[in-house]
Design a protein around this motif. Structure first.
Motif, mmCIF file in Angstrom:
data_model
loop_
_atom_site.group_PDB
_atom_site.id
_atom_site.type_symbol
_atom_site.label_atom_id
_atom_site.label_comp_id
_atom_site.label_asym_id
_atom_site.label_seq_id
_atom_site.Cartn_x
_atom_site.Cartn_y
_atom_site.Cartn_z
ATOM 1 N N TYR A 3 0.914 -0.642 -0.196
ATOM 2 C CA TYR A 3 0.272 -0.112 -0.111
ATOM 3 C C TYR A 3 1.404 1.119 -0.305
ATOM 4 C CZ TYR A 3 -3.404 -3.043 0.909
ATOM 5 O OH TYR A 3 -4.121 -4.732 0.692
ATOM 6 N N PHE A 4 1.878 1.048 0.870
ATOM 7 C CA PHE A 4 2.473 2.508 1.024
ATOM 8 C C PHE A 4 3.627 2.399 -0.194
ATOM 9 C CE2 PHE A 4 4.048 1.707 5.535
ATOM 10 C CZ PHE A 4 3.200 2.521 5.016
ATOM 11 N N ALA A 5 4.184 1.465 -1.469
ATOM 12 C CA ALA A 5 4.104 1.553 -3.135
ATOM 13 C C ALA A 5 3.462 2.181 -3.888
ATOM 14 C CB ALA A 5 4.614 -0.029 -3.001
ATOM 15 N N ASN A 6 1.878 1.758 -3.040
ATOM 16 C CA ASN A 6 0.989 1.977 -4.386
ATOM 17 C C ASN A 6 1.005 3.810 -4.186
ATOM 18 O OD1 ASN A 6 -0.861 1.136 -6.308
ATOM 19 N ND2 ASN A 6 -1.815 0.079 -5.016
ATOM 20 N N ILE A 7 1.048 4.171 -2.896
ATOM 21 C CA ILE A 7 1.188 5.725 -2.066
ATOM 22 C C ILE A 7 1.897 6.159 -3.546
ATOM 23 C CG2 ILE A 7 0.863 7.238 -0.778
ATOM 24 C CD1 ILE A 7 -0.931 4.924 0.614
ATOM 25 N N TYR A 8 3.300 5.624 -3.266
ATOM 26 C CA TYR A 8 3.960 6.013 -4.051
ATOM 27 C C TYR A 8 4.445 6.521 -5.208
ATOM 28 C CZ TYR A 8 9.589 6.996 -2.948
ATOM 29 O OH TYR A 8 11.011 7.639 -3.094
ATOM 30 N N LEU A 9 3.891 5.821 -5.470
ATOM 31 C CA LEU A 9 3.799 6.336 -7.755
ATOM 32 C C LEU A 9 2.266 6.953 -7.920
ATOM 33 C CD1 LEU A 9 4.985 2.891 -9.522
ATOM 34 C CD2 LEU A 9 5.990 4.970 -8.974
ATOM 35 N N ASN A 10 1.234 6.635 -6.522
ATOM 36 C CA ASN A 10 0.249 7.510 -6.962
ATOM 37 C C ASN A 10 0.954 9.271 -7.175
ATOM 38 O OD1 ASN A 10 -2.558 7.874 -6.971
ATOM 39 N ND2 ASN A 10 -2.317 9.171 -5.269
ATOM 40 N N GLU A 11 1.776 9.441 -7.107
ATOM 41 C CA GLU A 11 1.758 10.360 -7.610
ATOM 42 C C GLU A 11 2.418 10.647 -9.427
ATOM 43 O OE1 GLU A 11 2.540 13.699 -5.260
ATOM 44 O OE2 GLU A 11 1.431 11.853 -4.350
ATOM 45 N N LEU A 12 3.902 9.610 -9.612
ATOM 46 C CA LEU A 12 3.886 9.249 -11.265
ATOM 47 C C LEU A 12 2.297 9.224 -11.927
ATOM 48 C CD1 LEU A 12 5.322 8.163 -13.574
ATOM 49 C CD2 LEU A 12 5.036 6.277 -12.960
ATOM 50 N N ASP A 13 0.970 8.734 -11.494
ATOM 51 C CA ASP A 13 -0.660 8.047 -12.188
ATOM 52 C C ASP A 13 -0.625 9.951 -12.518
ATOM 53 O OD1 ASP A 13 -0.543 5.514 -11.340
ATOM 54 O OD2 ASP A 13 -0.696 5.209 -9.889
ATOM 55 N N HIS A 14 -1.097 10.657 -10.804
ATOM 56 C CA HIS A 14 -1.425 12.187 -11.502
ATOM 57 C C HIS A 14 -0.073 12.880 -12.557
ATOM 58 C CE1 HIS A 14 -5.084 11.585 -8.782
ATOM 59 N NE2 HIS A 14 -3.624 10.689 -8.753
ATOM 60 N N TYR A 15 0.897 12.707 -12.169
ATOM 61 C CA TYR A 15 2.177 13.467 -13.208
ATOM 62 C C TYR A 15 1.470 12.955 -14.734
ATOM 63 C CZ TYR A 15 6.186 14.715 -15.963
ATOM 64 O OH TYR A 15 7.012 15.178 -16.901
ATOM 65 N N VAL A 16 1.399 11.405 -15.083
ATOM 66 C CA VAL A 16 1.144 11.247 -16.915
ATOM 67 C C VAL A 16 -0.055 11.695 -16.857
ATOM 68 C CG1 VAL A 16 1.087 9.197 -17.468
ATOM 69 C CG2 VAL A 16 2.903 9.246 -16.431
ATOM 70 N N LYS A 17 -1.258 11.653 -16.239
ATOM 71 C CA LYS A 17 -2.570 11.496 -16.311
ATOM 72 C C LYS A 17 -2.881 13.140 -16.608
ATOM 73 C CE LYS A 17 -4.831 8.782 -16.965
ATOM 74 N NZ LYS A 17 -5.767 8.159 -18.658
ATOM 75 N N GLU A 18 -2.420 14.122 -15.588
ATOM 76 C CA GLU A 18 -3.117 15.268 -15.451
ATOM 77 C C GLU A 18 -1.873 16.506 -16.600
ATOM 78 O OE1 GLU A 18 -3.357 16.129 -11.459
ATOM 79 O OE2 GLU A 18 -4.755 13.887 -11.247
ATOM 80 N N VAL A 19 -0.302 16.141 -15.689
ATOM 81 C CA VAL A 19 0.016 16.425 -16.605
ATOM 82 C C VAL A 19 0.346 16.521 -17.932
ATOM 83 C CG1 VAL A 19 2.535 17.939 -16.337
ATOM 84 C CG2 VAL A 19 1.388 17.347 -14.160
ATOM 85 N N LEU A 20 0.696 15.341 -18.019
ATOM 86 C CA LEU A 20 1.707 14.671 -19.476
ATOM 87 C C LEU A 20 0.115 14.062 -19.837
ATOM 88 C CD1 LEU A 20 4.590 11.957 -18.894
ATOM 89 C CD2 LEU A 20 4.725 14.470 -19.268
ATOM 90 N N GLN A 21 -0.847 14.736 -19.531
ATOM 91 C CA GLN A 21 -2.267 14.020 -20.218
ATOM 92 C C GLN A 21 -2.749 13.290 -21.309
ATOM 93 O OE1 GLN A 21 -2.923 18.108 -22.047
ATOM 94 N NE2 GLN A 21 -4.438 18.013 -20.025
ATOM 95 N N ILE A 22 -1.545 11.610 -20.575
ATOM 96 C CA ILE A 22 -1.989 10.713 -21.728
ATOM 97 C C ILE A 22 -3.501 10.066 -21.468
ATOM 98 C CG2 ILE A 22 -0.409 8.421 -21.501
ATOM 99 C CD1 ILE A 22 0.917 10.745 -22.647
ATOM 100 N N LYS A 23 -3.882 9.831 -21.813
ATOM 101 C CA LYS A 23 -4.896 9.791 -22.426
ATOM 102 C C LYS A 23 -5.048 7.453 -22.032
ATOM 103 C CE LYS A 23 -9.745 8.573 -24.544
ATOM 104 N NZ LYS A 23 -10.800 9.447 -26.213
ATOM 105 N N TYR A 24 -4.126 7.349 -22.681
ATOM 106 C CA TYR A 24 -4.449 5.256 -22.392
ATOM 107 C C TYR A 24 -3.311 4.987 -21.591
ATOM 108 C CZ TYR A 24 -8.125 5.924 -26.099
ATOM 109 O OH TYR A 24 -9.093 5.870 -26.643
ATOM 110 N N TYR A 25 -3.370 5.062 -19.886
ATOM 111 C CA TYR A 25 -2.515 4.474 -19.671
ATOM 112 C C TYR A 25 -2.867 3.589 -18.183
ATOM 113 C CZ TYR A 25 0.488 5.072 -14.994
ATOM 114 O OH TYR A 25 1.414 5.701 -13.843
ATOM 115 N N THR A 26 -1.761 2.440 -18.110
ATOM 116 C CA THR A 26 -2.724 0.667 -17.090
ATOM 117 C C THR A 26 -1.051 0.785 -16.357
ATOM 118 O OG1 THR A 26 -3.863 1.077 -18.580
ATOM 119 C CG2 THR A 26 -3.632 -1.287 -17.020
ATOM 120 N N ARG A 27 -1.070 1.195 -14.908
ATOM 121 C CA ARG A 27 -0.307 1.062 -14.527
ATOM 122 C C ARG A 27 -0.957 -0.351 -13.300
ATOM 123 N NH1 ARG A 27 1.714 1.292 -8.261
ATOM 124 N NH2 ARG A 27 -0.090 3.228 -8.380
#
Length: 343
Positions: A194-218
């Motif tokens: 769960y800590f590992a998921n929280i850590y990479l949640n930062e990447l998720d939001h960067y990819v979706k909101e900053v890079l604006q990638i529509k098709y992404y799965t982690r």
């Protein structure tokens, strides 16, 4: 939705909550010696844990360390049973109710109602949409180099402190993370995934909101991006690599690469195409290796049918989620001939 976690630690710290955590922690382990010993004086043990957590004197025990070799060699660390109860309580009462609402819909590891098979379905769904809209496209497939061993605890605590404003809860979070290593969290701890998921949640939001990638799965530290061109894939790989290094002190694995969609995508144990899903070659080799082992055990009079059934059902459970009918029929026949023939 509350923006932060506050005034909740003592509210969730009750005998009933710790007892429920014990019942979850013992699931599938009732016959283990440490569980039996704990349950011999259950009420006293739970009460002692409750009092120690409440007055700040609770101390986590020493890890038991061992190695596993499937799917690759890894060091696993296991805490004493009472500590695993506390981890269950911490995750179920604080992490899941608060953080799960903040994860994007396209992340699938360790989340109730998701998992590997839904991650695979999501990737294929996105591939079909990309194929329909763009025809030929590119896949950027990445994973993190030695992910669990590379998580920086200072950065993790900083991320937790942004959301956890309950002083006692934050102190207890620090205690969970406190061991001799500054870098890395133990594979095997219930909290670690769960800590590992929280850590990479930062990447998720960067990819979706900053890079604006529509098709992404982690799925944990493996992630897939679908983009229109090779150039876009190359640029995104560089941007993601820079983000991970700068903000999370992580490094992409050298195996991270981009390639045309026609190659299919190796992800979560399957080879995924727009039109079908196949078993990985590694899975096929593994099941054939197990057949040789079962035959040897039978010849040595060490074959246990119940263990075989559990293991083989696990293989079939994985295979049923893809186009594997003829392969598994072949395997069934081999097993019947080699293990259960009248000869």
């Amino acid at each position: 939705m509350c923006k932060t976690l506050k005034n909740c630690f003592y509210e969730k710290l009750t005998f009933k909550k710790l007892l429920e955590a014990h019942e979850r922690a013992r699931d599938g382990k009732r016959s283990k010696k440490e569980v039996i010993i704990f349950e011999m004086d259950l009420e006293t043990n739970i009460t002692k844990m409750l009092d120690e957590i409440k007055n700040g004197t609770y101390q986590f025990g020493n890890y038991r360390t061992f190695k596993v070799y499937e799917p690759k060699e890894r060091i696993i660390k296991s805490l004493p049973y009472r500590d695993r109860i506390v981890h269950q309580w911490y995750v179920e009462e604080f992490i899941k109710p608060y953080y799960f609402k903040r994860f994007i819909k396209d992340t699938y590891a360790c989340l109730d109602g998701r998992g590997t098979h839904k991650a695979v379905i999501n990737v294929q769904r996105q591939m079909r949409k990309m194929k329909k809209s763009s025809g030929r496209y590119y896949v950027l497939k990445c994973d993190i180099k030695k992910y669990f061993y590379s998580i920086n605890k200072k950065i993790l605590l900083s991320l937790l402190s942004k959301r956890i404003k309950d002083k006692k809860l934050l102190e207890f979070s620090k205690k969970i993370l406190d061991d001799e290593e500054e870098i890395g969290i133990p594979i095997g701890n219930f909290t670690s995934q769960y800590f590992a998921n929280i850590y990479l949640n930062e990447l998720d939001h960067y990819v979706k909101e900053v890079l604006q990638i529509k098709y992404y799965t982690r799925y944990m530290d493996d992630f897939i991006l679908l983009v229109k061109t090779k150039k876009e894939a190359r640029n995104l790989k560089n941007e993601i690599s820079n983000f991970l290094e700068k903000h999370l002190a992580l490094e992409l694995n050298a195996k991270s690469k981009f390639f045309p969609n026609t190659h299919g995508i190796d992800f979560c144990g399957y080879r995924i195409y727009e039109t079908h899903i196949l078993l990985r070659k590694r899975f096929k080799r593994k099941i054939k290796k197990h057949i040789k082992l079962w035959v040897k055990l039978k010849n040595d009079n060490k074959f246990f049918y119940n263990k075989f059934v559990l293991s083989y059902n696990s293989f079939k459970g994985h295979a049923k989620h893809c186009n594997s009918y003829y392969f598994m029929k072949k395997i069934d026949k081999i097993i019947e001939n080699k293990l259960f023939s009248e000869e």
